[in-house]
Design an enzyme around this catalytic site. Structure first.
Site, PDB file in Angstrom:
ATOM      1  N   HIS A   1       0.820  -1.208   0.000  1.00 47.49           N
ATOM      2  CA  HIS A   1       0.000   0.000   0.000  1.00 47.49           C
ATOM      3  C   HIS A   1       0.860   1.267   0.000  1.00 47.49           C
ATOM      4  O   HIS A   1       0.719   2.123   0.880  1.00 47.49           O
ATOM      5  CB  HIS A   1      -0.952   0.015   1.210  1.00 47.49           C
ATOM      6  CG  HIS A   1      -2.073  -0.962   1.082  1.00 47.49           C
ATOM      7  ND1 HIS A   1      -2.706  -1.514   2.163  1.00 47.49           N
ATOM      8  CD2 HIS A   1      -2.697  -1.470  -0.002  1.00 47.49           C
ATOM      9  CE1 HIS A   1      -3.653  -2.329   1.747  1.00 47.49           C
ATOM     10  NE2 HIS A   1      -3.676  -2.313   0.433  1.00 47.49           N
TER      11      HIS A   1
ATOM     12  N   GLU B   1      -8.491  -4.626  -6.237  1.00 46.25           N
ATOM     13  CA  GLU B   1      -7.105  -4.190  -5.996  1.00 46.25           C
ATOM     14  C   GLU B   1      -6.140  -5.162  -6.684  1.00 46.25           C
ATOM     15  O   GLU B   1      -6.357  -6.373  -6.720  1.00 46.25           O
ATOM     16  CB  GLU B   1      -6.828  -4.091  -4.489  1.00 46.25           C
ATOM     17  CG  GLU B   1      -5.654  -3.178  -4.200  1.00 46.25           C
ATOM     18  CD  GLU B   1      -5.513  -2.771  -2.724  1.00 46.25           C
ATOM     19  OE1 GLU B   1      -6.275  -3.282  -1.873  1.00 46.25           O
ATOM     20  OE2 GLU B   1      -4.625  -1.949  -2.428  1.00 46.25           O
TER      21      GLU B   1
ATOM     22  N   ASP C   1      -9.967  -9.672   1.526  1.00 50.13           N
ATOM     23  CA  ASP C   1      -8.989  -9.068   2.445  1.00 50.13           C
ATOM     24  C   ASP C   1      -9.363  -9.220   3.927  1.00 50.13           C
ATOM     25  O   ASP C   1      -8.479  -9.175   4.793  1.00 50.13           O
ATOM     26  CB  ASP C   1      -8.819  -7.580   2.122  1.00 50.13           C
ATOM     27  CG  ASP C   1      -7.852  -7.348   0.963  1.00 50.13           C
ATOM     28  OD1 ASP C   1      -6.893  -8.116   0.830  1.00 50.13           O
ATOM     29  OD2 ASP C   1      -8.074  -6.403   0.193  1.00 50.13           O
TER      30      ASP C   1
ATOM     31  N   TYR D   1      -2.569  -6.364  10.683  1.00 47.37           N
ATOM     32  CA  TYR D   1      -3.384  -6.227   9.468  1.00 47.37           C
ATOM     33  C   TYR D   1      -4.664  -5.442   9.778  1.00 47.37           C
ATOM     34  O   TYR D   1      -5.038  -4.517   9.056  1.00 47.37           O
ATOM     35  CB  TYR D   1      -3.717  -7.641   8.994  1.00 47.37           C
ATOM     36  CG  TYR D   1      -4.351  -7.775   7.638  1.00 47.37           C
ATOM     37  CD1 TYR D   1      -3.572  -8.043   6.511  1.00 47.37           C
ATOM     38  CD2 TYR D   1      -5.727  -7.694   7.477  1.00 47.37           C
ATOM     39  CE1 TYR D   1      -4.153  -8.212   5.277  1.00 47.37           C
ATOM     40  CE2 TYR D   1      -6.315  -7.860   6.246  1.00 47.37           C
ATOM     41  CZ  TYR D   1      -5.516  -8.122   5.140  1.00 47.37           C
ATOM     42  OH  TYR D   1      -6.108  -8.286   3.923  1.00 47.37           O
TER      43      TYR D   1
ATOM     44  N   HIS E   1      -5.190 -13.239   1.913  1.00 47.89           N
ATOM     45  CA  HIS E   1      -3.787 -13.122   2.334  1.00 47.89           C
ATOM     46  C   HIS E   1      -3.563 -14.010   3.558  1.00 47.89           C
ATOM     47  O   HIS E   1      -4.376 -14.008   4.497  1.00 47.89           O
ATOM     48  CB  HIS E   1      -3.442 -11.688   2.756  1.00 47.89           C
ATOM     49  CG  HIS E   1      -3.473 -10.691   1.643  1.00 47.89           C
ATOM     50  ND1 HIS E   1      -2.580 -10.702   0.594  1.00 47.89           N
ATOM     51  CD2 HIS E   1      -4.286  -9.635   1.413  1.00 47.89           C
ATOM     52  CE1 HIS E   1      -2.846  -9.697  -0.221  1.00 47.89           C
ATOM     53  NE2 HIS E   1      -3.882  -9.036   0.246  1.00 47.89           N
TER      54      HIS E   1
HETATM   55 FE1  FEO Z   1      -7.201  -4.764  -0.843  1.00 47.34          FE
HETATM   56 FE2  FEO Z   1      -5.191  -7.450  -0.689  1.00 47.34          FE
HETATM   57  O1  FEO Z   1      -5.979  -5.995  -1.498  1.00 47.34           O
END
Ligand code: FEO
Length: 395
Positions: free
Chosen positions: A25, A83, A166, A194, A227
């Site tokens: 990011h 994204e 996400d 996170y 993720h």
């Molecule tokens: Fe919002 Fe893992 O992208």
């Protein structure tokens, strides 16, 4: 490179592990443990891929898919989120099968077009829409602002697997694929980091979405985020943790984040910390010029007090502190106490600038600031200690 991993009958993880990435990011998030981009292949009458990977890992993903089926046979691509870390491989998939249909929200359709400018047969879906694949059914749940306007969850009805993109993720590269297989301290550290650095400002939206999904009365046996590790043992534990974080639960703990030029502001920080600790408050000190600020924000998640300090430079705060405060503004922390301190040589200015960022961000109760000219003397150091004692009494 990691092989495809079965997570249920005819459902496989076919994503990629990024061992190297160290920031995300736009360098606002440090990924010290790397990350994974999780794609899920559902082998049914209609072969389906839920989410892709970053474009640079498309070959790895395709190799993983090839271990199971020919990727050109993928008919349906579910894009839970636009994204590029998840959608980057979609153009490659469409080269292999230009007739594949892409499913996502209306905002996702707009975003994919604006990112890739490639033709695609896109089906807009809404909450409650279902896609029958053969034996298995996908149900879609829109999740705007968790964490982008286009975000969506996909639920595999027959296997009770939630693929929330996400949400519930962690930036955590590992050879293991399931949360119960890795070091639990590292796992929960990464889950908190996170949440703090990506989702903190969205707490009320997250809480509402979780309540909405609970009301749908759908069983959840596995949570497979986009993720990090997949939650298969007690998957509701991460949901409960999200509810706790979203509720803004804090404890008697203060974070002192500061930057110092010649050590005077640091002396003040240490004395303030002494006052807090002597008064029974947990306290952590971070010099933001020498610390990974992603970790500072993670530590702030359950702290009831924030104390920010800087020496004055050109009538303003020092540059690392300015960057820290700029990010702080976006966190929209609520129901906390805050105070400011700093040293100056002649005109001052840092304390006032930090105060104005705190006021702009809102959500906290501010206590009177403390400033010292040049180096604090014994009396001023005692005043700093008392400042810590007074702050602790509010926590
Ligand atoms: Fe919002 Fe893992 O992208």
């Amino acid at each position: 490179m990691m092989s495809a991993v079965k997570i249920a009958e005819n459902i496989y993880w076919v994503g990629a592990v990024d061992w190297k990435v160290r920031s995300f990011h736009g360098h606002t998030y440090s990924t010290k443990r790397g990350t994974t981009y999780n794609s899920y292949l559902v082998v049914d009458d209609k072969i389906t891929l839920v989410d892709g990977v970053h474009a640079s890992f498309a070959d790895e993903m395709l190799d993983n898919i090839r271990r199971i089926i020919d990727p050109s046979k993928i008919e349906c691509i579910v894009a839970n989120h636009v994204e590029t870390d998840h959608s980057g491989a979609i153009p490659r998939l469409l080269e292999l099968n230009p007739k594949a249909k892409v499913y996502g929200t209306a905002k996702c359709k707009e975003g994919l077009h604006r990112y890739y400018y490639v033709p695609m047969d896109f089906q807009v879906v809404k909450t409650g829409d279902e896609l029958k694949l053969g034996q298995k059914t996908l149900k879609f749940i829109e999740a705007p602002m968790i964490h982008w306007p286009d975000s969506m969850f996909t639920y595999v009805v027959e296997d009770a697997i939630l693929m929330p993109n996400d949400a519930f993720g962690q930036h955590f590269a590992s050879s293991e694929r399931f949360a119960d297989e890795v070091d639990q301290c590292a796992l929960w550290d990464e889950a908190a980091k996170y949440y703090a650095n990506i989702l903190w400002p969205l707490g009320s939206i997250i809480k509402r979405k979780i309540e909405e999904v609970v009301k749908m009365n759908i069983p959840v046996k596995v949570i497979a985020p986009s993720h990090g590790l997949i939650w298969r043992k007690d998957p509701m534990k991460i949901v409960e943790k999200y509810l706790e974080w979203a509720s803004g639960k804090t404890r008697k703990k203060a974070i002192i984040a500061y930057e110092t030029m010649w050590g005077a502001t640091e002396k003040m920080a240490k004395k303030i910390a002494e006052g807090l600790a002597d008064s029974g408050s947990e306290v952590k000190l971070y010099n933001v010029a020498e610390t990974d600020i992603t970790d500072v924000f993670t530590d702030m998640l359950d702290a009831r007090g924030f104390i920010f300090g800087s020496s004055t430079h050109d009538n303003d705060m020092l540059p690392s502190m300015a960057a820290f405060m700029e990010l702080y503004k976006g966190f929209k922390a609520k129901d906390r106490h805050a105070a400011v301190f700093g040293s100056y040589g002649w005109a001052g200015g840092a304390v006032k600038e930090i105060e104005s960022v705190i006021a702009e961000a809102g959500g906290v109760t501010t206590l009177p600031s403390i400033s010292v000219k040049y180096m604090p003397d014994e009396k001023e150091l005692e005043a700093c200690r008392q400042f810590g004692v007074d702050f602790a009494s509010k926590l």
